[in-house]
Write a protein that holds these residues in place. Structure first.
Motif, PDB file in Angstrom:
ATOM      1  N   THR A   1       4.750   8.757  15.470  1.00  0.00           N
ATOM      2  CA  THR A   1       3.767   9.761  15.864  1.00  0.00           C
ATOM      3  C   THR A   1       2.456   9.676  15.109  1.00  0.00           C
ATOM      4  O   THR A   1       1.463  10.225  15.567  1.00  0.00           O
ATOM      5  N   GLY A   2       2.436   8.991  13.969  1.00  0.00           N
ATOM      6  CA  GLY A   2       1.218   8.958  13.164  1.00  0.00           C
ATOM      7  C   GLY A   2       0.729   7.551  12.903  1.00  0.00           C
ATOM      8  O   GLY A   2       1.118   6.593  13.574  1.00  0.00           O
ATOM      9  N   ASP A   3      -0.125   7.424  11.909  1.00  0.00           N
ATOM     10  CA  ASP A   3      -0.647   6.135  11.472  1.00  0.00           C
ATOM     11  C   ASP A   3       0.473   5.388  10.757  1.00  0.00           C
ATOM     12  O   ASP A   3       0.901   5.784   9.672  1.00  0.00           O
ATOM     13  N   ALA A   4       0.968   4.313  11.349  1.00  0.00           N
ATOM     14  CA  ALA A   4       2.136   3.608  10.827  1.00  0.00           C
ATOM     15  C   ALA A   4       1.894   3.056   9.426  1.00  0.00           C
ATOM     16  O   ALA A   4       2.751   3.175   8.551  1.00  0.00           O
ATOM     17  N   GLN A   5       0.739   2.454   9.170  1.00  0.00           N
ATOM     18  CA  GLN A   5       0.469   1.872   7.859  1.00  0.00           C
ATOM     19  C   GLN A   5       0.419   2.936   6.769  1.00  0.00           C
ATOM     20  O   GLN A   5       1.002   2.771   5.703  1.00  0.00           O
ATOM     21  N   LEU A   6      -0.239   4.032   7.044  1.00  0.00           N
ATOM     22  CA  LEU A   6      -0.331   5.108   6.073  1.00  0.00           C
ATOM     23  C   LEU A   6       1.036   5.737   5.825  1.00  0.00           C
ATOM     24  O   LEU A   6       1.403   6.036   4.688  1.00  0.00           O
ATOM     25  N   THR A   7       1.821   5.907   6.868  1.00  0.00           N
ATOM     26  CA  THR A   7       3.162   6.464   6.740  1.00  0.00           C
ATOM     27  C   THR A   7       4.037   5.568   5.873  1.00  0.00           C
ATOM     28  O   THR A   7       4.717   6.037   4.969  1.00  0.00           O
ATOM     29  N   MET A   8       4.008   4.264   6.126  1.00  0.00           N
ATOM     30  CA  MET A   8       4.823   3.349   5.326  1.00  0.00           C
ATOM     31  C   MET A   8       4.356   3.310   3.878  1.00  0.00           C
ATOM     32  O   MET A   8       5.175   3.228   2.955  1.00  0.00           O
ATOM     33  N   ALA A   9       3.066   3.388   3.641  1.00  0.00           N
ATOM     34  CA  ALA A   9       2.552   3.417   2.273  1.00  0.00           C
ATOM     35  C   ALA A   9       3.057   4.658   1.536  1.00  0.00           C
ATOM     36  O   ALA A   9       3.470   4.583   0.378  1.00  0.00           O
ATOM     37  N   ARG A  10       3.049   5.797   2.202  1.00  0.00           N
ATOM     38  CA  ARG A  10       3.530   7.020   1.566  1.00  0.00           C
ATOM     39  C   ARG A  10       5.017   6.954   1.278  1.00  0.00           C
ATOM     40  O   ARG A  10       5.474   7.340   0.205  1.00  0.00           O
ATOM     41  N   TRP A  11       5.804   6.461   2.227  1.00  0.00           N
ATOM     42  CA  TRP A  11       7.253   6.432   2.071  1.00  0.00           C
ATOM     43  C   TRP A  11       7.691   5.432   1.011  1.00  0.00           C
ATOM     44  O   TRP A  11       8.749   5.584   0.415  1.00  0.00           O
ATOM     45  N   THR A  12       6.912   4.382   0.762  1.00  0.00           N
ATOM     46  CA  THR A  12       7.288   3.401  -0.254  1.00  0.00           C
ATOM     47  C   THR A  12       6.753   3.776  -1.624  1.00  0.00           C
ATOM     48  O   THR A  12       7.122   3.158  -2.613  1.00  0.00           O
ATOM     49  N   GLY A  13       5.882   4.750  -1.683  1.00  0.00           N
ATOM     50  CA  GLY A  13       5.284   5.106  -2.965  1.00  0.00           C
ATOM     51  C   GLY A  13       4.143   4.178  -3.322  1.00  0.00           C
ATOM     52  O   GLY A  13       3.672   4.177  -4.451  1.00  0.00           O
ATOM     53  N   ALA A  14       3.699   3.374  -2.385  1.00  0.00           N
ATOM     54  CA  ALA A  14       2.629   2.419  -2.636  1.00  0.00           C
ATOM     55  C   ALA A  14       1.273   2.974  -2.204  1.00  0.00           C
ATOM     56  O   ALA A  14       0.360   2.230  -1.942  1.00  0.00           O
ATOM     57  N   TYR A  15       1.169   4.265  -2.124  1.00  0.00           N
ATOM     58  CA  TYR A  15      -0.080   4.890  -1.736  1.00  0.00           C
ATOM     59  C   TYR A  15      -0.898   5.050  -3.006  1.00  0.00           C
ATOM     60  O   TYR A  15      -0.704   5.967  -3.781  1.00  0.00           O
ATOM     61  N   ARG A  16      -1.783   4.125  -3.251  1.00  0.00           N
ATOM     62  CA  ARG A  16      -2.493   4.057  -4.520  1.00  0.00           C
ATOM     63  C   ARG A  16      -3.929   4.523  -4.386  1.00  0.00           C
ATOM     64  O   ARG A  16      -4.388   4.893  -3.329  1.00  0.00           O
ATOM     65  N   PHE A  17      -4.627   4.450  -5.480  1.00  0.00           N
ATOM     66  CA  PHE A  17      -5.985   4.955  -5.543  1.00  0.00           C
ATOM     67  C   PHE A  17      -7.037   3.863  -5.424  1.00  0.00           C
ATOM     68  O   PHE A  17      -8.205   4.135  -5.368  1.00  0.00           O
ATOM     69  N   GLY A  18      -6.619   2.605  -5.455  1.00  0.00           N
ATOM     70  CA  GLY A  18      -7.561   1.517  -5.265  1.00  0.00           C
ATOM     71  C   GLY A  18      -8.162   0.963  -6.541  1.00  0.00           C
ATOM     72  O   GLY A  18      -8.980   0.053  -6.498  1.00  0.00           O
TER      73      GLY A  18
END
Length: 79
Positions: free
Chosen positions: A43-60
């Motif tokens: 239902t959402g942005d697949a890349q952003l969802t996977m980044a959040r679920w893996t904990g790889a959502y970083r600050f850059g």
């Protein structure tokens, strides 16, 4: 901040979901968590969802921080 990229997932026969980032395993979801992930990724942005679920959502700024002089050398900080 750049948009997350390089994530993919594979749904297995046993119902588990394997998440990868640039071809490397980043996480495995089973049971209710796998079902919830699949519903959210559709239902959402697949890349952003996977980044959040893996904990790889970083600050850059990880590369910049790794190269900072205070992070050079073999000493580690203790609590």
């Amino acid at each position: 901040m750049p948009r997350p990229q390089g994530f993919s997932y594979e749904e297995r026969k046993d119902g588990s979901v394997v998440l990868t980032h640039h071809g490397r395993a980043a996480g495995v979801l089973r049971g209710d968590r796998a079902a919830k992930f699949l519903a959210e990724v559709e239902t959402g942005d697949a890349q952003l969802t996977m980044a959040r679920w893996t904990g790889a959502y970083r600050f850059g700024n990880e590369r910049q921080a790794r190269n900072h002089p205070r992070n050079q050398g073999g000493r580690t900080r203790r609590g």
